[in-house]
Scaffold this motif. Structure first.
Motif, PDB file in Angstrom:
ATOM      1  N   PHE A 175      -5.806   9.636  -0.623  1.00  0.00           N
ATOM      2  CA  PHE A 175      -5.147   9.896  -1.905  1.00  0.00           C
ATOM      3  C   PHE A 175      -3.887   9.063  -2.099  1.00  0.00           C
ATOM      4  O   PHE A 175      -3.605   8.598  -3.208  1.00  0.00           O
ATOM      5  CB  PHE A 175      -4.856  11.386  -2.057  1.00  0.00           C
ATOM      6  CG  PHE A 175      -6.104  12.203  -2.239  1.00  0.00           C
ATOM      7  CD1 PHE A 175      -6.847  12.111  -3.401  1.00  0.00           C
ATOM      8  CD2 PHE A 175      -6.545  13.054  -1.237  1.00  0.00           C
ATOM      9  CE1 PHE A 175      -8.003  12.843  -3.576  1.00  0.00           C
ATOM     10  CE2 PHE A 175      -7.707  13.793  -1.396  1.00  0.00           C
ATOM     11  CZ  PHE A 175      -8.442  13.690  -2.570  1.00  0.00           C
ATOM     12  N   SER A 176      -3.128   8.844  -1.032  1.00  0.00           N
ATOM     13  CA  SER A 176      -1.917   8.019  -1.171  1.00  0.00           C
ATOM     14  C   SER A 176      -2.284   6.571  -1.474  1.00  0.00           C
ATOM     15  O   SER A 176      -1.653   5.907  -2.312  1.00  0.00           O
ATOM     16  CB  SER A 176      -1.060   8.104   0.091  1.00  0.00           C
ATOM     17  OG  SER A 176      -1.775   7.636   1.225  1.00  0.00           O
ATOM     18  N   GLU A 177      -3.335   6.070  -0.825  1.00  0.00           N
ATOM     19  CA  GLU A 177      -3.771   4.704  -1.079  1.00  0.00           C
ATOM     20  C   GLU A 177      -4.420   4.584  -2.463  1.00  0.00           C
ATOM     21  O   GLU A 177      -4.291   3.558  -3.124  1.00  0.00           O
ATOM     22  CB  GLU A 177      -4.744   4.249   0.006  1.00  0.00           C
ATOM     23  CG  GLU A 177      -4.090   3.953   1.338  1.00  0.00           C
ATOM     24  CD  GLU A 177      -3.122   2.781   1.236  1.00  0.00           C
ATOM     25  OE1 GLU A 177      -3.584   1.630   1.178  1.00  0.00           O
ATOM     26  OE2 GLU A 177      -1.901   3.034   1.174  1.00  0.00           O
ATOM     27  N   ALA A 178      -5.103   5.646  -2.890  1.00  0.00           N
ATOM     28  CA  ALA A 178      -5.693   5.634  -4.233  1.00  0.00           C
ATOM     29  C   ALA A 178      -4.603   5.481  -5.283  1.00  0.00           C
ATOM     30  O   ALA A 178      -4.732   4.696  -6.231  1.00  0.00           O
ATOM     31  CB  ALA A 178      -6.496   6.912  -4.468  1.00  0.00           C
ATOM     32  N   GLU A 179      -3.517   6.219  -5.112  1.00  0.00           N
ATOM     33  CA  GLU A 179      -2.413   6.129  -6.063  1.00  0.00           C
ATOM     34  C   GLU A 179      -1.721   4.770  -5.985  1.00  0.00           C
ATOM     35  O   GLU A 179      -1.410   4.151  -7.018  1.00  0.00           O
ATOM     36  CB  GLU A 179      -1.402   7.243  -5.789  1.00  0.00           C
ATOM     37  CG  GLU A 179      -0.246   7.265  -6.780  1.00  0.00           C
ATOM     38  CD  GLU A 179       0.682   8.441  -6.562  1.00  0.00           C
ATOM     39  OE1 GLU A 179       1.642   8.586  -7.347  1.00  0.00           O
ATOM     40  OE2 GLU A 179       0.457   9.223  -5.604  1.00  0.00           O
ATOM     41  N   ARG A 180      -1.531   4.268  -4.796  1.00  0.00           N
ATOM     42  CA  ARG A 180      -0.830   2.992  -4.624  1.00  0.00           C
ATOM     43  C   ARG A 180      -1.633   1.829  -5.194  1.00  0.00           C
ATOM     44  O   ARG A 180      -1.063   0.903  -5.806  1.00  0.00           O
ATOM     45  CB  ARG A 180      -0.556   2.744  -3.134  1.00  0.00           C
ATOM     46  CG  ARG A 180       0.247   1.489  -2.856  1.00  0.00           C
ATOM     47  CD  ARG A 180       0.534   1.334  -1.375  1.00  0.00           C
ATOM     48  NE  ARG A 180      -0.645   0.970  -0.617  1.00  0.00           N
ATOM     49  CZ  ARG A 180      -1.076  -0.287  -0.448  1.00  0.00           C
ATOM     50  NH1 ARG A 180      -0.394  -1.292  -1.002  1.00  0.00           N
ATOM     51  NH2 ARG A 180      -2.149  -0.554   0.275  1.00  0.00           N
ATOM     52  N   LEU A 181      -2.949   1.883  -5.026  1.00  0.00           N
ATOM     53  CA  LEU A 181      -3.802   0.759  -5.401  1.00  0.00           C
ATOM     54  C   LEU A 181      -4.473   0.933  -6.761  1.00  0.00           C
ATOM     55  O   LEU A 181      -5.171   0.027  -7.215  1.00  0.00           O
ATOM     56  CB  LEU A 181      -4.873   0.548  -4.321  1.00  0.00           C
ATOM     57  CG  LEU A 181      -4.347   0.196  -2.933  1.00  0.00           C
ATOM     58  CD1 LEU A 181      -5.474   0.267  -1.910  1.00  0.00           C
ATOM     59  CD2 LEU A 181      -3.713  -1.192  -2.932  1.00  0.00           C
ATOM     60  N   GLY A 182      -4.277   2.088  -7.387  1.00  0.00           N
ATOM     61  CA  GLY A 182      -4.949   2.328  -8.658  1.00  0.00           C
ATOM     62  C   GLY A 182      -6.449   2.456  -8.497  1.00  0.00           C
ATOM     63  O   GLY A 182      -7.225   1.976  -9.343  1.00  0.00           O
ATOM     64  N   ALA A 183      -6.879   3.089  -7.423  1.00  0.00           N
ATOM     65  CA  ALA A 183      -8.298   3.248  -7.121  1.00  0.00           C
ATOM     66  C   ALA A 183      -8.741   4.686  -7.375  1.00  0.00           C
ATOM     67  O   ALA A 183      -7.919   5.615  -7.384  1.00  0.00           O
ATOM     68  CB  ALA A 183      -8.579   2.862  -5.669  1.00  0.00           C
ATOM     69  N   VAL A 184     -10.026   4.876  -7.570  1.00  0.00           N
ATOM     70  CA  VAL A 184     -10.595   6.200  -7.779  1.00  0.00           C
ATOM     71  C   VAL A 184     -11.108   6.727  -6.440  1.00  0.00           C
ATOM     72  O   VAL A 184     -11.952   6.091  -5.799  1.00  0.00           O
ATOM     73  CB  VAL A 184     -11.752   6.163  -8.798  1.00  0.00           C
ATOM     74  CG1 VAL A 184     -12.329   7.561  -9.008  1.00  0.00           C
ATOM     75  CG2 VAL A 184     -11.285   5.567 -10.121  1.00  0.00           C
ATOM     76  N   ALA A 185     -10.593   7.870  -6.012  1.00  0.00           N
ATOM     77  CA  ALA A 185     -11.065   8.476  -4.771  1.00  0.00           C
ATOM     78  C   ALA A 185     -12.411   9.150  -5.008  1.00  0.00           C
ATOM     79  O   ALA A 185     -12.645   9.742  -6.058  1.00  0.00           O
ATOM     80  CB  ALA A 185     -10.051   9.498  -4.265  1.00  0.00           C
ATOM     81  N   TYR A 186     -13.295   9.034  -4.024  1.00  0.00           N
ATOM     82  CA  TYR A 186     -14.610   9.676  -4.152  1.00  0.00           C
ATOM     83  C   TYR A 186     -15.090  10.189  -2.802  1.00  0.00           C
ATOM     84  O   TYR A 186     -14.655   9.742  -1.746  1.00  0.00           O
ATOM     85  CB  TYR A 186     -15.633   8.721  -4.770  1.00  0.00           C
ATOM     86  CG  TYR A 186     -16.069   7.563  -3.880  1.00  0.00           C
ATOM     87  CD1 TYR A 186     -17.243   7.627  -3.132  1.00  0.00           C
ATOM     88  CD2 TYR A 186     -15.316   6.393  -3.802  1.00  0.00           C
ATOM     89  CE1 TYR A 186     -17.639   6.567  -2.332  1.00  0.00           C
ATOM     90  CE2 TYR A 186     -15.705   5.332  -3.012  1.00  0.00           C
ATOM     91  CZ  TYR A 186     -16.880   5.422  -2.273  1.00  0.00           C
ATOM     92  OH  TYR A 186     -17.268   4.374  -1.473  1.00  0.00           O
ATOM     93  N   ASP A 187     -15.972  11.163  -2.876  1.00  0.00           N
ATOM     94  CA  ASP A 187     -16.611  11.794  -1.722  1.00  0.00           C
ATOM     95  C   ASP A 187     -15.600  12.335  -0.713  1.00  0.00           C
ATOM     96  O   ASP A 187     -15.707  12.123   0.489  1.00  0.00           O
ATOM     97  CB  ASP A 187     -17.580  10.829  -1.030  1.00  0.00           C
ATOM     98  CG  ASP A 187     -18.616  11.604  -0.200  1.00  0.00           C
ATOM     99  OD1 ASP A 187     -19.199  12.552  -0.740  1.00  0.00           O
ATOM    100  OD2 ASP A 187     -18.824  11.261   0.989  1.00  0.00           O
ATOM    101  N   ILE A 188     -14.636  13.068  -1.240  1.00  0.00           N
ATOM    102  CA  ILE A 188     -13.665  13.784  -0.426  1.00  0.00           C
ATOM    103  C   ILE A 188     -13.212  14.970  -1.278  1.00  0.00           C
ATOM    104  O   ILE A 188     -13.104  14.844  -2.502  1.00  0.00           O
ATOM    105  CB  ILE A 188     -12.485  12.877  -0.026  1.00  0.00           C
ATOM    106  CG1 ILE A 188     -11.540  13.604   0.938  1.00  0.00           C
ATOM    107  CG2 ILE A 188     -11.745  12.345  -1.230  1.00  0.00           C
ATOM    108  CD1 ILE A 188     -10.475  12.685   1.534  1.00  0.00           C
ATOM    109  N   PRO A 189     -13.004  16.140  -0.698  1.00  0.00           N
ATOM    110  CA  PRO A 189     -12.602  17.296  -1.498  1.00  0.00           C
ATOM    111  C   PRO A 189     -11.385  17.010  -2.367  1.00  0.00           C
ATOM    112  O   PRO A 189     -10.445  16.333  -1.947  1.00  0.00           O
ATOM    113  CB  PRO A 189     -12.306  18.363  -0.429  1.00  0.00           C
ATOM    114  CG  PRO A 189     -13.201  18.000   0.702  1.00  0.00           C
ATOM    115  CD  PRO A 189     -13.228  16.496   0.726  1.00  0.00           C
ATOM    116  N   ASP A 190     -11.432  17.513  -3.592  1.00  0.00           N
ATOM    117  CA  ASP A 190     -10.368  17.368  -4.598  1.00  0.00           C
ATOM    118  C   ASP A 190     -10.293  15.972  -5.212  1.00  0.00           C
ATOM    119  O   ASP A 190      -9.381  15.691  -5.994  1.00  0.00           O
ATOM    120  CB  ASP A 190      -8.994  17.750  -4.027  1.00  0.00           C
ATOM    121  CG  ASP A 190      -8.946  19.201  -3.567  1.00  0.00           C
ATOM    122  OD1 ASP A 190      -9.554  20.053  -4.250  1.00  0.00           O
ATOM    123  OD2 ASP A 190      -8.335  19.469  -2.520  1.00  0.00           O
TER     124      ASP A 190
END
Length: 291
Positions: A175-190
């Motif tokens: 989640f921290s890397e998703a926010e930093r890189l502007g990426a969409v997190a997938y296949d992980i709770p929440d």
């Protein structure tokens, strides 16, 4: 003969649909005028948007490759874009009838009926997931992928965004890397894309992008069976699980694993297409039988 000028100028929806979802699909270039593009909630599965006035710059700055261009009705806008691309050395065809399947009062009734008899797969634009056809999307998930975390990139690459990039990181960093890189997190709770009840992240992507292809739905059942240890859901689930675990043992690098598995999903999807059509090949040769 210059191959850029040996390819027919148009391609029918019936012919185009046979190429979609394949690794060798031509570049699909949406050249609708900006107001038309912005007003539309969908675009052709796997298409990239280029405003008509930007086609000349696009043609000069990109390496030529086979391309299919389309606009709303398949008339002047796509014809002009095709001419610009062809002049720059691109092998190009125009989607006959455009994304609408022809224009009443302009195209013949016979052509319109033919073009509209073929349903082309569309994807819902998801600005919240970075998918509008204008820029490459970016996705991130847990490291050491096996099934769902490979199946999701496959369907995105083949049907949503061929330019998408995928990142694998340790679970606490997703989640921290998703926010930093502007990426969409997938296949992980929440995450924005994840399991819901008995359904997998692959199911969530199909629903989120409005992909209703029966062959993809069939593949989703196989993925779900392999990913959730419900091998009773489809006979092929056990095979997918075995291949995925074997590939994970073979490749220590997650991106190498992804690239190695993409052809597996290509082949499995091709089988699903035949299975849905009732044309899946049976292998029933036995020793002693004549060839």
């Amino acid at each position: 003969m210059d191959t850029a000028f040996s390819i027919p100028i148009s391609i029918s929806p019936q012919e185009l649909v046979t190429h979609l979802g394949r690794p060798d699909v031509p570049l699909l270039l949406d050249v609708r005028r900006r107001e038309k593009f912005d007003a539309a909630p969908t675009l052709l599965a796997g298409a990239q948007y280029c405003a008509p006035e930007a086609v000349a710059h696009f043609a000069r700055t990109q390496a030529p490759r086979e391309v299919v261009v389309y606009c709303v009705y398949g008339h002047n806008v796509s014809a002009d874009a095709a001419a610009t691309l062809r002049a720059a050395g691109w092998p190009v065809r125009v989607l006959a009838g455009g994304i609408t399947g022809g224009e009443e009062g302009v195209d013949t009734h016979a052509d319109i009926a033919l073009w509209r008899s073929q349903t082309l797969p569309m994807v819902t634009k998801r600005a919240d997931w970075g998918v509008t056809g204008e820029q490459p999307s970016r996705w991130i998930t847990r490291e050491r992928p096996k099934i769902d975390r490979i199946a999701c990139p496959w369907v995105i690459r083949r049907f949503v965004d061929p330019r998408a990039s995928f990142l694998y990181v340790p679970t606490p960093q997703v989640f921290s890397e998703a926010e930093r890189l502007g990426a969409v997190a997938y296949d992980i709770p929440d995450a924005p894309v994840s399991h819901v009840g008995e359904e997998c992240s692959f199911d969530a992507l199909l629903q989120g992008f409005g992909l209703r292809d029966p062959a993809l739905q069939h593949l989703a059942t196989i993925v779900r069976g392999a990913d959730t240890d419900r091998l009773d859901l489809a006979p092929q689930a056990a095979g997918l699980l075995a291949v995925s675990l074997g590939m994970s043992r073979t490749y220590a690098d997650d991106h190498a694993m992804l690239e190695a598995m993409l052809p597996v999903y290509d082949a499995l999807y091709a089988w699903c297409v035949d299975a849905v059509a009732g044309q899946d090949e049976r292998h029933n040769w036995q020793p002693g039988m004549s060839r």
